[in-house]
Scaffold this active site. Structure first.
Site, PDB file in Angstrom:
ATOM      1  N   CYS A 164       0.824  -1.202   0.000  1.00 59.50           N
ATOM      2  CA  CYS A 164       0.000   0.000   0.000  1.00 59.50           C
ATOM      3  C   CYS A 164       0.859   1.253   0.000  1.00 59.50           C
ATOM      4  O   CYS A 164       0.386   2.339  -0.287  1.00 59.50           O
ATOM      5  CB  CYS A 164      -0.962   0.032   1.169  1.00 59.50           C
ATOM      6  SG  CYS A 164      -1.936   1.538   1.189  1.00 59.50           S
ATOM      7  N   CYS A 191      -4.491   1.547   8.010  1.00 59.57           N
ATOM      8  CA  CYS A 191      -3.576   2.619   8.420  1.00 59.57           C
ATOM      9  C   CYS A 191      -3.547   2.741   9.939  1.00 59.57           C
ATOM     10  O   CYS A 191      -2.492   2.996  10.524  1.00 59.57           O
ATOM     11  CB  CYS A 191      -3.998   3.958   7.818  1.00 59.57           C
ATOM     12  SG  CYS A 191      -3.824   4.012   6.029  1.00 59.57           S
TER      13      CYS A 191
END
Lengths: 401, 144
Positions: B34, B104
């Site tokens: 990512c 995240c």
């Protein structure tokens, strides 16, 4: 007051004044159904015919080779499915060829066709985004029904050699469709000269309204309609015409044909000024073909920063841009286009696309350069990857995992 | 996908950005796929209180915002308290994250854990005795 610069014209464009004025009567008093017999609807019928004429003139084709649709996606779907689903289509022709960098309107249609038993070949591109001609040549067989290659790429702006591709297709006896949604109005397109059998276009990329587009389908190429019904568009696309939208598209195409020679060099000069300014940022590269690219498209990869952060911070500074970074796509991979041109993940994450239009100014461009430079510096100041790069220890081990 | 006002605030004005030269602990986690990498620097007092914390993050808006929020949430806390910080708590403190961005917040939690593990290691201690066994499965540490 802070400036606001709209520089995402490949996503969509603001409706121009002339398009707005042309459409307005058909959003107010001109509500007649073009299919009706009474005089009230005659104006609408005439307006649709006039728009068809403008589109045809811009592409150098006949008006009855234009089918109005709800936009570029429908035109793409119609070209592929309409051809394959047609009655008495040769049974062996179950193969489609496209490229790895197409818009999803083509790619997802191809994936659907694969799911129902068709065969699709995806041709790779070089590092500038040009379709590999030798790969294409080898892929075409006697079973190939259609080759569909976009005219110009929406992310990196690379323009394909349409004439060479169509010549190759025709020499091998297959049809050629091009998704020209980004190209129409942004470069000269002559379907006859370029040997194009079908072409998709969209109004809102050329300062027309959203929700309307067209498919050019050369005489002699027969399609099954996707939408059956009242037989509008000579039976090829039913549904009461989006009169105001079609008029808007026609006006946008008329304007493009008439003024292209003026605005294309202007937009290209803005783009070149922008590219020059942004490339002064260290560890920044242009993506796509540096020469044969759309006049408004400047696309970059900027090392050690991440694209979504960049776009969000530019937005806070009043600047609208876009990125192909993974974090913007909602998946884990950066855009398929950036992957196809061979960029490593860590580089593709820092992609930025700035797309200019006729309404932008030199002042806009200078503001863009200033803000992009500033935001990149801000993000690099807080980037551990940048620290490592500057200390000479690239964190590639983290990327390689 | 839309970020909450809190996420945008922490993204636009991140707290505790930077490095600590003489940090007592440094934790670095990253997810190659990512493209998020977080690095956290901690000052820890003799009685185990996190007296200062700084971070640097390469990543999207959510990665920056979760780093910022996580540093705020553990600053002034003891190591034991900091270890209790969950990704969910970070996300909630930010008034939520879009589902695709939840990872995240996981990264932020793991960055703090990685830094605390580094703290124990620097003192010649086995982090697993204090933090539980490493499941080697967080996919972010970059150190295994």
């Amino acid at each position: 007051m802070e400036r606001v610069v709209y520089s995402d014209n490949a996503a969509t464009t603001p409706i121009s004044k002339n398009v707005y004025n042309a459409m307005l009567p058909y959003l107010t008093t001109g509500y007649g159904n073009p299919s009706s017999l009474y005089s009230l609807a005659r104006e609408e019928k005439k307006a649709v015919d006039q728009a068809r004429m403008y589109v045809a003139e811009c592409l150098n084709c006949e008006p009855d080779e234009i089918i109005f649709t709800s936009g570029g996606s429908e035109a793409d779907n119609m070209a592929l499915k309409g051809l394959l689903f047609r009655k008495n289509f040769p049974k062996n022709k179950r193969h489609i060829i496209t490229s790895a960098i197409e818009h999803h309107a083509i790619l997802h249609t191809c994936e659907f066709l694969e799911r129902i038993g068709y065969e699709v070949t995806y041709i790779g591109v070089d590092e500038q985004g040009h379709v590999k001609m030798d790969e294409l040549e080898q892929a075409i067989t006697e079973n190939t029904a259609l080759v569909s290659i976009m005219a110009a790429n929406n992310e990196i702006g690379t323009i394909q050699d349409l004439k060479a591709i169509s010549a190759l297709c025709h020499s091998k006896g297959t049809l050629f469709h091009t998704d020209a949604v980004q190209a129409v109005g942004h470069m000269k397109i002559d379907v006859k000269d370029m040997g194009i059998d079908m072409l998709s276009l969209s109004a809102h990329k050329i300062r027309g309204p959203k929700g309307v587009g067209a498919l050019y389908c050369r005489k002699g190429v027969v399609l099954e309609p996707l939408i059956h019904g009242g037989g509008q568009e000579r039976g090829k696309r039913s549904g009461t015409e989006n009169v105001a939208g079609i008029v808007g598209l026609g006006e946008a195409m008329r304007y493009a044909k008439e003024h292209m020679d003026d605005y294309l060099p202007y937009v290209a000069s803005l783009r070149d000024r922008l590219i020059e300014g942004v490339l002064k940022i260290p560890y920044t590269r242009l993506t796509g073909d540096p020469v044969n690219r759309l006049p408004g498209t400047a696309s970059f990869v900027i090392e050690c920063i991440e694209g979504e952060s960049l776009v969000l911070r530019l937005d806070l500074a009043g600047v609208a841009t876009s990125t192909g970074s993974a974090c913007s796509t909602g998946s884990l991979d950066p855009s398929h286009v950036l992957m196809a041109i061979g960029l490593p993940h860590e580089i593709a994450h820092g992609s930025l696309r700035v797309t200019l239009g006729e309404q932008n100014t030199v002042e806009d461009v200078d503001y863009l350069i200033e803000k992009i430079t500033y935001v990149v510096k801000t993000l690099r100041d807080m980037s551990p990857v940048w620290d490592e790069k500057m200390s000479g220890q690239p964190m590639l081990n983290l990327f390689d995992k | 996908m839309e970020y909450s006002e809190k996420v945008m605030d922490h993204f636009a004005n991140p707290r505790n950005v930077g490095t600590i030269e003489d940090a007592d602990a440094v934790g670095e986690v990253g997810n190659a796929k990512c493209g998020d990498i977080m690095k956290m620097y901690l000052k820890i007092s003799d009685d185990g209180v996190i007296t200062d914390i700084k971070f640097k993050t390469f990543g999207c808006g959510a990665a920056v915002a979760t780093s910022s929020m996580a540093t705020e949430m553990v600053k002034g806390k003891t190591i034991q308290e900091a270890l209790q910080l969950t990704n969910k708590a970070v996300a909630e403190a930010l008034d939520g994250l879009p589902p695709v961005k939840m990872h995240c917040s996981v990264l932020a939690e793991e960055a703090i854990h990685a830094a605390i593990a580094d703290y124990y290691k620097r003192r010649g201690l086995n982090p697993e005795e204090f933090m539980g066994a490493c499941d080697m499965n967080c996919d972010t540490c970059g150190k295994h």
